[in-house]
Design a protein around this motif. Structure first.
Motif, PDB file in Angstrom:
ATOM      1  N   LYS A 360       0.835  -1.197   0.000  1.00  0.00           N
ATOM      2  CA  LYS A 360       0.000   0.000   0.000  1.00  0.00           C
ATOM      3  C   LYS A 360       0.876   1.255   0.000  1.00  0.00           C
ATOM      4  N   LEU A 361       1.982   1.200   0.749  1.00  0.00           N
ATOM      5  CA  LEU A 361       2.881   2.347   0.837  1.00  0.00           C
ATOM      6  C   LEU A 361       3.512   2.662  -0.522  1.00  0.00           C
ATOM      7  N   ILE A 362       3.952   1.618  -1.219  1.00  0.00           N
ATOM      8  CA  ILE A 362       4.606   1.797  -2.515  1.00  0.00           C
ATOM      9  C   ILE A 362       3.593   1.999  -3.628  1.00  0.00           C
ATOM     10  N   GLY A 363       2.431   1.409  -3.465  1.00  0.00           N
ATOM     11  CA  GLY A 363       1.391   1.550  -4.484  1.00  0.00           C
ATOM     12  C   GLY A 363       1.392   0.446  -5.511  1.00  0.00           C
ATOM     13  N   LYS A 364       2.029  -0.681  -5.204  1.00  0.00           N
ATOM     14  CA  LYS A 364       2.001  -1.819  -6.119  1.00  0.00           C
ATOM     15  C   LYS A 364       2.357  -3.087  -5.359  1.00  0.00           C
ATOM     16  N   GLU A 365       2.047  -4.225  -5.971  1.00  0.00           N
ATOM     17  CA  GLU A 365       2.363  -5.504  -5.361  1.00  0.00           C
ATOM     18  C   GLU A 365       3.854  -5.798  -5.545  1.00  0.00           C
ATOM     19  N   LEU A 366       4.552  -5.981  -4.442  1.00  0.00           N
ATOM     20  CA  LEU A 366       5.979  -6.237  -4.487  1.00  0.00           C
ATOM     21  C   LEU A 366       6.278  -7.714  -4.282  1.00  0.00           C
ATOM     22  N   LEU A 367       7.370  -8.154  -4.857  1.00  0.00           N
ATOM     23  CA  LEU A 367       7.900  -9.473  -4.559  1.00  0.00           C
ATOM     24  C   LEU A 367       8.709  -9.389  -3.267  1.00  0.00           C
ATOM     25  N   ALA A 368       8.964 -10.537  -2.652  1.00  0.00           N
ATOM     26  CA  ALA A 368       9.716 -10.550  -1.395  1.00  0.00           C
ATOM     27  C   ALA A 368      11.082  -9.899  -1.551  1.00  0.00           C
ATOM     28  N   LEU A 369      11.773 -10.200  -2.653  1.00  0.00           N
ATOM     29  CA  LEU A 369      13.091  -9.607  -2.883  1.00  0.00           C
ATOM     30  C   LEU A 369      13.007  -8.089  -3.020  1.00  0.00           C
ATOM     31  N   GLU A 370      11.957  -7.602  -3.641  1.00  0.00           N
ATOM     32  CA  GLU A 370      11.784  -6.160  -3.801  1.00  0.00           C
ATOM     33  C   GLU A 370      11.552  -5.491  -2.444  1.00  0.00           C
ATOM     34  N   ALA A 371      10.821  -6.161  -1.572  1.00  0.00           N
ATOM     35  CA  ALA A 371      10.582  -5.622  -0.239  1.00  0.00           C
ATOM     36  C   ALA A 371      11.885  -5.527   0.542  1.00  0.00           C
ATOM     37  N   LEU A 372      12.707  -6.559   0.439  1.00  0.00           N
ATOM     38  CA  LEU A 372      13.996  -6.537   1.118  1.00  0.00           C
ATOM     39  C   LEU A 372      14.888  -5.427   0.575  1.00  0.00           C
ATOM     40  N   ASP A 373      14.896  -5.260  -0.723  1.00  0.00           N
ATOM     41  CA  ASP A 373      15.719  -4.213  -1.333  1.00  0.00           C
ATOM     42  C   ASP A 373      15.247  -2.827  -0.904  1.00  0.00           C
ATOM     43  N   TRP A 374      13.931  -2.651  -0.808  1.00  0.00           N
ATOM     44  CA  TRP A 374      13.391  -1.357  -0.379  1.00  0.00           C
ATOM     45  C   TRP A 374      13.870  -1.028   1.030  1.00  0.00           C
ATOM     46  N   LEU A 375      13.798  -2.013   1.920  1.00  0.00           N
ATOM     47  CA  LEU A 375      14.209  -1.792   3.298  1.00  0.00           C
ATOM     48  C   LEU A 375      15.711  -1.540   3.393  1.00  0.00           C
ATOM     49  N   LYS A 376      16.482  -2.284   2.615  1.00  0.00           N
ATOM     50  CA  LYS A 376      17.936  -2.108   2.605  1.00  0.00           C
ATOM     51  C   LYS A 376      18.315  -0.699   2.147  1.00  0.00           C
ATOM     52  N   GLU A 377      17.639  -0.206   1.135  1.00  0.00           N
ATOM     53  CA  GLU A 377      17.920   1.138   0.629  1.00  0.00           C
ATOM     54  C   GLU A 377      17.591   2.203   1.683  1.00  0.00           C
ATOM     55  N   LEU A 378      16.509   1.990   2.429  1.00  0.00           N
ATOM     56  CA  LEU A 378      16.157   2.940   3.474  1.00  0.00           C
ATOM     57  C   LEU A 378      17.238   2.969   4.555  1.00  0.00           C
ATOM     58  N   GLU A 379      17.718   1.797   4.943  1.00  0.00           N
ATOM     59  CA  GLU A 379      18.774   1.720   5.966  1.00  0.00           C
ATOM     60  C   GLU A 379      20.063   2.370   5.472  1.00  0.00           C
ATOM     61  N   GLN A 380      20.359   2.202   4.211  1.00  0.00           N
ATOM     62  CA  GLN A 380      21.560   2.821   3.641  1.00  0.00           C
ATOM     63  C   GLN A 380      21.406   4.336   3.519  1.00  0.00           C
ATOM     64  N   SER A 381      20.182   4.820   3.328  1.00  0.00           N
ATOM     65  CA  SER A 381      19.963   6.258   3.175  1.00  0.00           C
ATOM     66  C   SER A 381      20.287   7.004   4.466  1.00  0.00           C
ATOM     67  N   PHE A 382      20.069   6.378   5.604  1.00  0.00           N
ATOM     68  CA  PHE A 382      20.414   7.011   6.876  1.00  0.00           C
ATOM     69  C   PHE A 382      21.924   7.073   7.063  1.00  0.00           C
ATOM     70  N   TYR A 383      22.629   6.073   6.551  1.00  0.00           N
ATOM     71  CA  TYR A 383      24.096   6.112   6.578  1.00  0.00           C
ATOM     72  C   TYR A 383      24.603   7.237   5.673  1.00  0.00           C
ATOM     73  N   LYS A 384      24.015   7.343   4.494  1.00  0.00           N
ATOM     74  CA  LYS A 384      24.458   8.365   3.543  1.00  0.00           C
ATOM     75  C   LYS A 384      24.214   9.768   4.092  1.00  0.00           C
ATOM     76  N   TYR A 385      23.106   9.934   4.798  1.00  0.00           N
ATOM     77  CA  TYR A 385      22.791  11.263   5.316  1.00  0.00           C
ATOM     78  C   TYR A 385      23.876  11.756   6.261  1.00  0.00           C
ATOM     79  N   SER A 386      24.302  10.899   7.177  1.00  0.00           N
ATOM     80  CA  SER A 386      25.304  11.313   8.156  1.00  0.00           C
ATOM     81  C   SER A 386      26.719  10.967   7.735  1.00  0.00           C
ATOM     82  N   ASN A 387      26.834  10.276   6.574  1.00  0.00           N
ATOM     83  CA  ASN A 387      28.143   9.838   6.074  1.00  0.00           C
ATOM     84  C   ASN A 387      28.883   9.013   7.125  1.00  0.00           C
ATOM     85  N   GLY A 388      28.124   8.141   7.775  1.00  0.00           N
ATOM     86  CA  GLY A 388      28.716   7.290   8.798  1.00  0.00           C
ATOM     87  C   GLY A 388      27.650   6.714   9.701  1.00  0.00           C
ATOM     88  N   TYR A 389      28.049   6.422  10.938  1.00  0.00           N
ATOM     89  CA  TYR A 389      27.143   5.757  11.875  1.00  0.00           C
ATOM     90  C   TYR A 389      26.595   6.691  12.944  1.00  0.00           C
TER      91      TYR A 389
END
Length: 511
Positions: A360-389
């Motif tokens: 519902k959030l994305i607006g389409k039916e996702l496969l399991a791998l796509e869901a994992l990739d979406w979550l991984k990208e979100l976690e990486q975006s927080f690293y990119k914002y602060s350029n670290g931990y």
């Protein structure tokens, strides 16, 4: 010998002698023994905060039968030839391996991370230098993520009382405080867990089990719907039964299983941040005073129902605790909470999350791998914002007003915080829900809006769920099981451990 169950209210600083005096006077007996069956703090009336205690008293001066304990199942032993490989040493993996070894199977337990001693050194180095260690971190290693996240033993799962009792008994035998058997909000503490998992490991090995650390499973050999071998980075291990208990952070393991034909569905999961306060703010709000003798630190559990489909709630509340960098991978940035047994930190923290439907959030039916990739990208975006931990953070007031005030943020988090418009880093639906939740929480707990909100919390629950039978057998396979948090069917130490125990008992019954 007669027995009597008795309820008693005593001050938070009561002594054992006071409890004995109460029992003696109430029952008019002098010679007796007692056992605490339940103990909970009643703080509804600030002028009379006390312990509510239920005790079972035994004495020759009493009549009545003892309360029948609900004994855990017997583990039937017989010498068996089947080789079992369990992947993952968290509560689900360990207790499934432990029960099967006791039943006579030949069990090898594989853990991608390090043993707890090496793991602790890696974590301390990470927190000091900011250099991530893929072998020794808060997510992977002996005992799973729970070893370094407080050891809470609460569970909302029903119908697992026998499994729960078995797990609690094993922890106590391994050195956990006996109070975990009767405290309403029991916890072991990360400092105790580090010692306890070593003892449990020794008991497993002494019963004939084998455990291999730093053994990442890269593949499973499948033949005629059966798993026949597990391949690590260094060897191939034959197996008659394979149990996957890898937790919900092992993304590459998920992907390997999907390629092998293991089915997963996307499920609703929780997403949000951590909120943190000075512990004295929570103590004052809950107790009306800065501290109480005999009680470690005040807790809270909050929930706000926004509409029929949406709610916001706190999760894994750590009184007297710290916020920790719990990423499983380099260049990703997520947080969790933990506390020692004493719960004596100056801070209190909790996950503040909302349930979301990713399709519902994305607006389409996702496969399991796509869901994992979406979550991984979100976690990486927080690293990119602060350029670290260092974690992006702001005050709760700033989050609700969507405006950075520039107020200095003091936190228990070891790798630093960076002032950030946190509402711009999260999905809009999540921001809206959490903002409304924070408004509600600030009405329920005085001073709640004086805290901070920080980091990304993604490991409250799994985003995908394995398609499995009732006995945890993966659909379409004859001997491949998936259990614990990574399966999407449990969360936390007790429910995950129980999932492992139940799967083991199914395997024993079938053998």
């Amino acid at each position: 010998m007669g027995y009597k169950e008795l309820s008693v209210n005593l001050g938070t600083d009561y002594t054992e002698q006071e409890l004995c005096n109460f029992i003696s006077k109430k029952l008019s007996i002098k010679d007796f023994l007692y056992k605490i069956n339940k103990k909970s703090l009643d703080a509804r009336n600030r002028s009379n905060i006390h312990w509510q205690i239920t005790v079972e008293v035994s004495s020759k001066e009493l009549k009545g039968k003892p309360i029948e304990p609900e004994y855990p199942f017997d583990i039937p032993y017989k010498k068996r030839n089947e080789k079992v490989v369990v992947v993952g040493s968290g509560p689900a993996g360990f207790f499934s391996a432990f029960v099967l070894q006791k039943a006579g199977f030949n069990v090898t337990l594989l853990e991608r991370g390090a043993d707890v001693s090496k793991r602790e050194k890696g974590i301390r180095s990470f927190e000091k230098t900011g250099t991530f260690d893929p072998i020794s971190n808060y997510a992977f290693g002996e005992g799973g993520a729970g070893t370094f996240s407080d050891g809470k033993l609460t569970s909302r799962s029903k119908h697992i009382s026998k499994e729960r009792q078995f797990i609690i008994s094993q922890y106590i035998e391994a050195g956990a405080p006996e109070e975990i058997a009767y405290l309403t909000h029991a916890h072991i503490g990360s400092n105790n867990l580090k010692r306890i998992v070593k003892t449990l490991r020794a008991r497993f090995i002494n019963s004939g089990g084998k455990i291999l650390f730093e053994s990442f499973v890269k593949d499973i050999k499948i033949k005629d719907k059966k798993a026949v071998a597990v391949t690590t980075l260094t060897e191939e291990i034959d197996a008659n039964i394979v149990i996957m208990a890898t937790g919900l952070a092992s993304y590459e393991t998920y992907k390997m299983l999907i390629k092998k034909g293991v089915g997963f569905n996307i499920k609703n999961f929780a997403l949000g941040c951590r909120v943190e306060h000075e512990q004295q703010i929570i103590n004052l709000a809950q107790w009306g005073k800065k501290g109480i003798t005999g009680v470690k630190a005040a807790e809270y559990r909050l929930a706000a129902k926004l509409d029929k489909d949406n709610s916001v709630y706190t999760f894994c509340m750590c009184p007297g605790g710290t916020i920790i960098p719990s990423t499983a991978y380099e260049k990703a940035n997520i947080v969790n909470g933990m506390s020692m047994y004493e719960r004596n930190s100056d801070f209190a923290n909790a996950g503040c999350v909302t349930g979301i439907n990713l399709n519902k959030l994305i607006g389409k039916e996702l496969l399991a791998l796509e869901a994992l990739d979406w979550l991984k990208e979100l976690e990486q975006s927080f690293y990119k914002y602060s350029n670290g931990y260092a974690i992006p953070a702001c005050t709760i007031k700033d989050f609700m007003s969507k405006k950075i005030s520039g107020e200095k943020i003091i936190s228990s988090y070891p790798l630093g915080v960076i002032s950030a418009p946190l509402w711009e880093l999260l999905p809009a639906e999540v921001v809206k829900a959490i903002s409304l939740g924070l408004v509600d929480f600030s009405k329920k707990i005085r001073g709640f809006d004086k805290g901070n909100i920080m980091g990304l919390e993604t490991k409250t629950s799994s985003v995908i769920q394995v398609i499995r039978q009732e006995n945890a057998l993966c659909h379409g396979f004859e001997n491949l099981y998936m259990i614990g948090e990574g399966s999407g069917y449990s969360g936390g130490i007790i429910s995950s451990g129980a999932d492992g125990v139940r799967a083991a008992m199914w395997i024993i019954a079938g053998g």
